[in-house]
Write a protein that holds these residues in place. Sequence first.
Motif, PDB file in Angstrom:
ATOM      1  N   SER A  82       0.840  -1.194   0.000  1.00 33.94           N
ATOM      2  CA  SER A  82       0.000   0.000   0.000  1.00 33.94           C
ATOM      3  C   SER A  82       0.880   1.250   0.000  1.00 33.94           C
ATOM      4  O   SER A  82       1.569   1.541   0.982  1.00 33.94           O
ATOM      5  N   GLU A 116      -0.215   4.240   0.095  1.00 30.66           N
ATOM      6  CA  GLU A 116      -0.789   5.155   1.077  1.00 30.66           C
ATOM      7  C   GLU A 116      -0.231   4.885   2.469  1.00 30.66           C
ATOM      8  O   GLU A 116       0.115   5.813   3.203  1.00 30.66           O
ATOM      9  N   GLN A 117      -0.119   3.615   2.844  1.00 33.63           N
ATOM     10  CA  GLN A 117       0.428   3.271   4.159  1.00 33.63           C
ATOM     11  C   GLN A 117       1.902   3.655   4.254  1.00 33.63           C
ATOM     12  O   GLN A 117       2.354   4.147   5.291  1.00 33.63           O
TER      13      GLN A 117
END
Length: 73
Positions: A31, A33-34
């Motif tokens: 991810s 985003e993570q």
Amino acid sequence: LCIPQDLGVVGFDDVPQAAWAAYDLTTVVQSVEQMVDQTVELLMQQVQGTAQRRHVVIPCTLVERGSLRAAAD
């Protein structure tokens, strides 16, 4: 050498082209985003002087395609 009979190939980040039939590339997905969230958090802690050494683990997924031979049962 022939792929996947002699050699398996695994990419990273699962770009859209990895799924194209010409490549059919097995890939690892994390991810973004993570990763960005954790990076910003660590940077903010450094700016504030509160950063502490730690390990960050972000789960990933293996997307199996034709460039990797299936494991023998």
